[in-house]
Scaffold this motif. Structure first.
Motif, PDB file in Angstrom:
ATOM      1  N   ILE A  65     -66.327-106.289 168.136  1.00  7.84           N
ATOM      2  CA  ILE A  65     -65.137-107.473 166.663  1.00  7.84           C
ATOM      3  C   ILE A  65     -65.633-107.334 165.357  1.00  7.84           C
ATOM      4  O   ILE A  65     -65.240-107.597 164.580  1.00  7.84           O
ATOM      5  CB  ILE A  65     -66.150-108.748 167.380  1.00  7.84           C
ATOM      6  CG1 ILE A  65     -65.279-109.014 169.375  1.00  7.84           C
ATOM      7  CG2 ILE A  65     -66.163-110.139 166.296  1.00  7.84           C
ATOM      8  CD1 ILE A  65     -66.694-110.066 169.753  1.00  7.84           C
ATOM      9  N   ILE A  66     -67.035-106.980 164.745  1.00  7.51           N
ATOM     10  CA  ILE A  66     -67.113-107.012 163.197  1.00  7.51           C
ATOM     11  C   ILE A  66     -66.514-104.749 163.217  1.00  7.51           C
ATOM     12  O   ILE A  66     -65.866-105.745 162.246  1.00  7.51           O
ATOM     13  CB  ILE A  66     -68.871-105.682 163.694  1.00  7.51           C
ATOM     14  CG1 ILE A  66     -69.617-107.441 163.718  1.00  7.51           C
ATOM     15  CG2 ILE A  66     -68.684-105.513 162.095  1.00  7.51           C
ATOM     16  CD1 ILE A  66     -69.834-108.270 162.910  1.00  7.51           C
ATOM     17  N   GLY A  67     -66.186-104.168 163.548  1.00  6.06           N
ATOM     18  CA  GLY A  67     -65.141-103.621 163.314  1.00  6.06           C
ATOM     19  C   GLY A  67     -63.868-103.826 163.489  1.00  6.06           C
ATOM     20  O   GLY A  67     -63.447-103.514 161.547  1.00  6.06           O
ATOM     21  N   LEU A  68     -63.240-104.397 163.737  1.00  5.07           N
ATOM     22  CA  LEU A  68     -61.799-104.995 164.191  1.00  5.07           C
ATOM     23  C   LEU A  68     -61.882-105.694 163.100  1.00  5.07           C
ATOM     24  O   LEU A  68     -60.632-105.891 162.639  1.00  5.07           O
ATOM     25  CB  LEU A  68     -61.420-105.348 165.619  1.00  5.07           C
ATOM     26  CG  LEU A  68     -61.785-104.259 166.299  1.00  5.07           C
ATOM     27  CD1 LEU A  68     -61.360-105.435 167.494  1.00  5.07           C
ATOM     28  CD2 LEU A  68     -60.295-103.068 166.510  1.00  5.07           C
ATOM     29  N   ALA A  69     -62.653-107.179 163.413  1.00  6.48           N
ATOM     30  CA  ALA A  69     -62.539-107.809 161.905  1.00  6.48           C
ATOM     31  C   ALA A  69     -62.755-107.535 160.209  1.00  6.48           C
ATOM     32  O   ALA A  69     -61.925-107.589 159.715  1.00  6.48           O
ATOM     33  CB  ALA A  69     -64.246-108.924 162.310  1.00  6.48           C
ATOM     34  N   SER A  70     -63.663-106.219 159.970  1.00  8.89           N
ATOM     35  CA  SER A  70     -63.813-105.750 159.046  1.00  8.89           C
ATOM     36  C   SER A  70     -62.260-105.057 158.623  1.00  8.89           C
ATOM     37  O   SER A  70     -61.864-104.849 157.450  1.00  8.89           O
ATOM     38  CB  SER A  70     -64.724-104.357 159.487  1.00  8.89           C
ATOM     39  OG  SER A  70     -66.233-105.357 158.871  1.00  8.89           O
ATOM     40  N   LEU A  71     -61.882-103.867 159.581  1.00 10.28           N
ATOM     41  CA  LEU A  71     -60.882-103.656 159.177  1.00 10.28           C
ATOM     42  C   LEU A  71     -59.196-104.264 158.963  1.00 10.28           C
ATOM     43  O   LEU A  71     -59.307-104.333 158.477  1.00 10.28           O
ATOM     44  CB  LEU A  71     -60.384-102.592 160.760  1.00 10.28           C
ATOM     45  CG  LEU A  71     -58.917-102.084 160.118  1.00 10.28           C
ATOM     46  CD1 LEU A  71     -58.611-100.815 159.146  1.00 10.28           C
ATOM     47  CD2 LEU A  71     -58.327-101.209 162.063  1.00 10.28           C
ATOM     48  N   ALA A  72     -59.055-105.630 159.832  1.00 11.37           N
ATOM     49  CA  ALA A  72     -58.474-106.850 159.187  1.00 11.37           C
ATOM     50  C   ALA A  72     -58.401-107.158 158.109  1.00 11.37           C
ATOM     51  O   ALA A  72     -57.662-107.660 157.732  1.00 11.37           O
ATOM     52  CB  ALA A  72     -58.904-107.966 160.842  1.00 11.37           C
ATOM     53  N   GLY A  73     -60.023-107.354 157.521  1.00 14.29           N
ATOM     54  CA  GLY A  73     -60.087-107.879 156.129  1.00 14.29           C
ATOM     55  C   GLY A  73     -60.242-107.325 155.524  1.00 14.29           C
ATOM     56  O   GLY A  73     -58.823-107.729 154.525  1.00 14.29           O
TER      57      GLY A  73
END
Length: 580
Positions: free
Chosen positions: A197-205
């Motif tokens: 969740i952290i990784g995908l949210a970071s990429l999307a952000g």
């Protein structure tokens, strides 16, 4: 600057452009340079750490590298705006070079020593090449193969960073094995949900901020927010890996020690990295120089990049290149000189000396997201599609370069890319375009009969154009083409070579021309040259070809040759009959 000025040996002042910048520095630039340096450092810190991990090195080495390369380029680099630093494209190349040399336990100290020696080798290659005026080396990577190489590199980077993004690790080498290992890990629930969740949210952000609010430091915002989340919610206890506390203090001066047996592999990697770094720097420098009305100094750029790499190598750093994204950020923030880079280096130094604990909560999945976002910027799918539409051969070269990187590895991929670029040039010389020319009533000059099949010709005369220098590789093709023209023509008297595209004649081609002229003379046909360049004509005379080729059969223009033929034969122009 005159040609004589460029040819003169550079003075020590010319080799150190930073001195000239300081002497001509304007007080009104300082405020903008400081602001842009602060903005730039927000990008340098997280990217430096992320690209260090991509290169299989401790995150802090990315900060060491950023400090020293910025200082080195500020002193020796000619551009006022270019920003050097760790690069996503080079990260994979560094890893591909040093990982096979590491011991089974992957000793970080040995990895740092290997990468430092690699940086020094890259720097020495660049400085020597720059002083020897070898800036043309950047041309070894043609645009199509460069596009393919970067697309392949982006693909391999994304696949290699997916496990970190999702919170697990794999033990596989090669693209197909890595893809298989990633899919297996996902199917078997190896991924850590919180980390994912952290990784995908970071990429999307990062991607959304870059698209919607491009002037904001998206990477810094995402790093700060995720670090706060890790700290507040104790995500480390839920399996989210973090950077941890970095070593404190300014990077120490170090003489890296490696084994003699390591040097051949490191040298091969250094040459490949130097070519890629130079090609990237020259394309970036050209783009920004054109916008600022400045001239690119290719040879001095090599010296500047070399100095930056050498400086990084002696302070536990790794090879660096120009970054288009960081340069754009600095320019948009108002940068006026390399003082911007010095401010960025100072900010990172302050962080390392006084505030290393600030980075301890930065999650590893966020670093993976930073690298993947950078990899997306490496890929150029619109350019690939344009190659497909414009020239299928160059599209094929691009795809081969992509496949070489993806399936054979980064270093073999760059070798393939360079080899393809050279072979493509050789192919055009080996199999150049050839044409018979005729006269059309509505267009000046002579034109290709395949495009104008109803063009007029003079009976007994063929005008033949060969669009390449005459060298050993195409001499036989030229000879066979001329003999073929003779064999299918009736009452042939002259074969006129429209020689304006022939920029050279080597000794192999000279021997061929002598044999060909003798063969034509036996059949009462004259070999005639028109529009031959003076340097090429001088070579032909030096080879002694005028013993067989009549000196009177060299004409300054095609019109002069055709007029002479008409005077001698009384021929008149007539239309050709198209083949049915």
């Amino acid at each position: 600057m005159s040609g004589d000025d460029r040819a003169a040996p550079p003075s020590w002042q010319a080799l150190v452009p930073g001195i000239a910048v300081l002497r001509g520095y304007r007080r009104e630039w300082l405020g903008k340079d400081i602001v842009s340096g602060l903005v730039l450092s927000a990008l340098l810190v997280p990217q430096g750490m992320a690209y260090a991990e991509l290169a299989n090195l401790p995150p802090v080495t990315g900060l060491y590298t950023s400090i020293l390369c910025l200082i080195g380029y500020a002193i020796f680099g000619p551009s006022k705006v270019l920003v050097l630093g760790p690069d996503s494209a080079l990260g994979s190349m560094i890893a591909a070079t040093i990982v096979p040399l590491l011991l089974a336990d992957g000793d970080p100290a040995r990895a740092i020593a290997l990468s430092s020696v690699l940086a020094i080798l890259v720097g020495v290659i660049m400085v020597v090449a720059g002083l020897a005026k070898f800036g043309f080396i950047a041309d070894l990577l043609s645009k199509p193969t460069q596009i393919g190489y970067m697309n392949g590199l982006a693909l391999t980077i994304v696949i290699s960073q997916l496990p970190k993004l999702l919170g697990f690790s794999i033990d596989a080498e090669g693209l197909l094995r890595e893809v298989g290992a990633v899919l297996t890990g996902i199917v078997q629930d190896a991924a850590n949900v919180t980390a994912a969740i952290i990784g995908l949210a970071s990429l999307a952000g990062i991607l959304l901020l870059n698209r919607l609010l491009p002037k904001l430091p998206s990477v810094l915002i995402v790093v700060v927010l995720t670090a706060i989340a890790v700290n507040i919610f104790d995500l480390g206890g839920r399996g989210v890996d973090t950077i941890g506390v970095l070593p404190q203090g300014f990077p120490p001066f170090t003489l890296p020690i490696v084994r003699w047996s390591d040097l051949p592999v490191l040298m091969l990697g250094a040459v490949a990295i130097a070519v890629v770094a130079l090609a990237d720097t020259m394309s970036t420098a050209s783009a920004f120089a054109a916008r600022r009305g400045e001239r690119v100094q290719g040879n001095q750029e090599m010296v500047g990049i070399g100095a930056a790499n050498i400086a990084a190598g002696f302070f536990q750093g790794f090879p660096v290149s120009t970054s288009g994204s960081r340069t754009a950020v600095a320019e948009q923030a108002g940068s006026r000189s390399q003082v911007t880079g010095l401010v960025g280096a100072a900010v990172i130094t302050v962080l390392l000396v006084f505030a290393t604990s600030l980075m301890q909560y930065v999650p590893q999945p966020t670093l993976g997201a930073i690298v993947i976002a950078a990899a997306f910027s490496l890929a150029d799918l619109p350019a690939t599609r344009r190659l497909w539409q414009q020239r299928r051969m160059e599209f094929a070269l691009s795809v081969i370069a992509l496949l070489g990187v993806a399936f054979l590895g980064v270093l073999p991929g760059i070798v393939i890319a360079v080899a393809l670029s050279i072979l493509n040039v050789f192919r055009r010389t080996w199999w150049p375009y050839q044409a018979e020319l005729g006269k059309t009533p509505d267009r000046a000059g002579l034109h290709d009969l395949t495009r104008y099949p109803n063009a007029a010709v003079l009976p007994g005369l063929i005008v033949y154009r060969f669009d390449a220098p005459l060298i050993f590789a195409n001499a036989r093709m030229f000879s066979e083409a001329i003999r073929g023209l003779h064999d299918r023509s009736c009452d042939l008297r002259w074969i006129v070579i429209a020689a304006e595209p022939v920029t050279d004649v080597d000794t192999t081609a000279a021997d061929m021309l002598e044999e060909l002229d003798a063969w034509l003379n036996e059949r009462s046909v004259s070999l005639v040259f028109a529009e031959l360049k003076d340097p090429v004509r001088e070579k032909i005379e030096r080879y002694g070809l005028t013993r067989t080729i009549d000196p009177a059969h060299f004409f300054p223009t095609l019109d002069a040759a055709l007029e002479q033929y008409v005077r001698e034969t009384g021929a008149t122009w007539r239309r050709t009959e198209p083949d049915t």
